[in-house]
Enzyme design. Structure first.
Site, PDB file in Angstrom:
ATOM      1  N   HIS A 116      48.220  11.851 -19.316  1.00  0.00           N
ATOM      2  CA  HIS A 116      47.295  12.048 -18.187  1.00  0.00           C
ATOM      3  C   HIS A 116      47.946  12.715 -16.974  1.00  0.00           C
ATOM      4  O   HIS A 116      47.708  12.325 -15.826  1.00  0.00           O
ATOM      5  CB  HIS A 116      46.660  10.723 -17.783  1.00  0.00           C
ATOM      6  CG  HIS A 116      45.712  10.168 -18.804  1.00  0.00           C
ATOM      7  ND1 HIS A 116      44.945  10.965 -19.625  1.00  0.00           N
ATOM      8  CD2 HIS A 116      45.390   8.877 -19.135  1.00  0.00           C
ATOM      9  CE1 HIS A 116      44.196  10.207 -20.411  1.00  0.00           C
ATOM     10  NE2 HIS A 116      44.445   8.947 -20.135  1.00  0.00           N
ATOM     11  N   HIS A 192      37.734   9.314 -16.357  1.00  0.00           N
ATOM     12  CA  HIS A 192      38.255   8.132 -17.057  1.00  0.00           C
ATOM     13  C   HIS A 192      37.552   6.845 -16.602  1.00  0.00           C
ATOM     14  O   HIS A 192      38.211   5.827 -16.347  1.00  0.00           O
ATOM     15  CB  HIS A 192      39.760   8.029 -16.824  1.00  0.00           C
ATOM     16  CG  HIS A 192      40.511   7.349 -17.926  1.00  0.00           C
ATOM     17  ND1 HIS A 192      40.350   6.013 -18.223  1.00  0.00           N
ATOM     18  CD2 HIS A 192      41.423   7.818 -18.811  1.00  0.00           C
ATOM     19  CE1 HIS A 192      41.161   5.681 -19.216  1.00  0.00           C
ATOM     20  NE2 HIS A 192      41.819   6.764 -19.607  1.00  0.00           N
ATOM     21  N   GLU A 323      35.773   9.823 -22.880  1.00  0.00           N
ATOM     22  CA  GLU A 323      36.422  10.901 -22.133  1.00  0.00           C
ATOM     23  C   GLU A 323      36.220  12.226 -22.863  1.00  0.00           C
ATOM     24  O   GLU A 323      36.940  12.523 -23.819  1.00  0.00           O
ATOM     25  CB  GLU A 323      37.908  10.606 -21.985  1.00  0.00           C
ATOM     26  CG  GLU A 323      38.234   9.252 -21.375  1.00  0.00           C
ATOM     27  CD  GLU A 323      39.635   8.799 -21.739  1.00  0.00           C
ATOM     28  OE1 GLU A 323      40.599   9.523 -21.423  1.00  0.00           O
ATOM     29  OE2 GLU A 323      39.769   7.726 -22.375  1.00  0.00           O
TER      30      GLU A 323
END
Length: 362
Positions: A116, A192, A323
């Site tokens: 991420h 998210h 996601e």
């Protein structure tokens, strides 16, 4: 900020934030959008969703996303709760890649890999509020962030915008865009949010019925790094081509779901249905549409003793994440759709959430 926007903002906090690659004084706030029965609260720390209140089949409102009560809790969060993640969402194997003959070493933050966007990705920076209208026909907020060349090891300056808009009847539009200013760079943004349609404090999501419109997954190794193989889901625990209860299949997996689905439909800019979730007790239904090629389905496997809103403690499988994204580790797999954005080109990622209710089964 307009007077209307100021009235719709719960609180503005002057705090130290990570802005444009350095630490500066910057305003951090909480903002509200409201339309009909739906109200959405956000913060420009990580361009994050803080809460979303929706009615159930009897009209009773509940907050259906996990979150925190204070800014400090968002700043120390390690689960990316509600945030925009990037510059590249999901995992990059070995925290490295080669582009046009140049090798880039990134900031590893999950063992030897990057997750991420690194140790300080887009979820841990202060975004500028470009526009904010809290009510009316299309309440919206637009966040923007300038990621500098070399940030977390990525090449080139990148200007990113994320807009949240309430439209129609209980619908949420999320639009993510990015422009590379001076060098080609990988871009893969993701939203998210952790969803629990029964209410953020209602327990686990194992009784939720899920339908995923992806007939293949990108197979992964023991570190959740794609192997490069695209495998069919039919006959496996990953098969949600027909609606199934999460708990009926999760027992066949070591810790739960954390996998990228290759979405069916025409690749490119065409919007397609990605997933549906039905929480039978409340009757709430979530439908998700996107133009992205993939969908990471994650069942909150690593949540443990996370103190959330109102003091409620989130535990494993306390929510699910949907996601939409490019495929993980695309920079190291030429057979995956490219995530490279060149100067003069614009990255566009669309999400549309449609919320409704239907009567519970007898």
């Amino acid at each position: 900020m307009s007077r209307t926007s100021a009235l719709c903002c719960f609180i503005i906090l002057s705090a130290f934030g990570f802005v444009n690659g350095s630490t500066n004084n910057h305003e951090i706030g909480f903002y509200e959008l409201k339309k009909g029965d739906i109200s959405l609260n956000l913060t420009n720390w990580g361009a994050s969703i803080v809460s979303l209140h929706l009615p159930d089949q009897k009209g009773k409102l509940a907050d259906v996303v996990l979150g925190y009560d204070s800014l400090e809790e968002y700043k120390t969060d390690s689960s990316y709760i509600g945030a925009i993640v990037g510059r590249v969402a999901n995992r990059i194997g070995g925290a490295q890649f080669t582009l046009n003959g140049t090798h880039y070493k990134l900031v590893a933050n999950e063992g030897k890999n990057m997750l991420h966007g690194g140790s300080r990705g887009f979820s841990d920076v202060v975004w500028k509020v470009k526009r904010h209208k809290c009510d009316g026909q299309a309440p919206h907020i637009v966040f923007t962030y300038h990621s500098v060349d070399g940030e977390q090891g990525f090449p080139g300056d990148l200007v990113v915008t994320v807009s949240y808009t309430l439209i129609g009847n209980n619908q949420l539009s999320v639009i993510m865009k990015a422009r590379a200013l001076n060098k080609p760079t990988p871009v893969n943004l993701a939203q998210h949010a952790y969803w629990n349609l029964g209410g953020h404090n209602s327990g686990d999501i194992l009784a939720n019925e899920v339908h995923i419109f992806g007939s293949h997954i990108t197979s992964v190794d023991s570190h959740l790094i794609p192997t490069g193989k695209i495998a069919p889901v039919k006959g496996t625990p990953y098969d949600f081509l027909e609606p199934h209860i999460i708990g009926s299949k999760i027992k066949d997996l070591p810790s739960g779901y954390d996998i990228n689905y290759v979405l069916d439909g025409v690749p490119g800019h065409e919007m397609k249905r990605a997933a549906m979730v039905h929480e039978k007790k409340s009757g709430r239904v979530l439908e998700l549409f996107t133009n992205a090629p993939g969908l990471q389905f994650y069942t909150g496997n690593f949540l443990k003793d996370v103190k959330g809103k109102g003091g409620y403690v989130y535990q494993q499988h306390g929510a699910l994440c949907l996601e939409t994204q490019a495929f993980p580790d695309s920079v190291n797999h030429p057979n995956f759709p490219s995530t490279i954005v060149s100067p003069g080109k614009t990255y566009r990622h669309y999400m549309l959430f449609k919320f409704s209710t239907k009567p519970s089964s007898p």
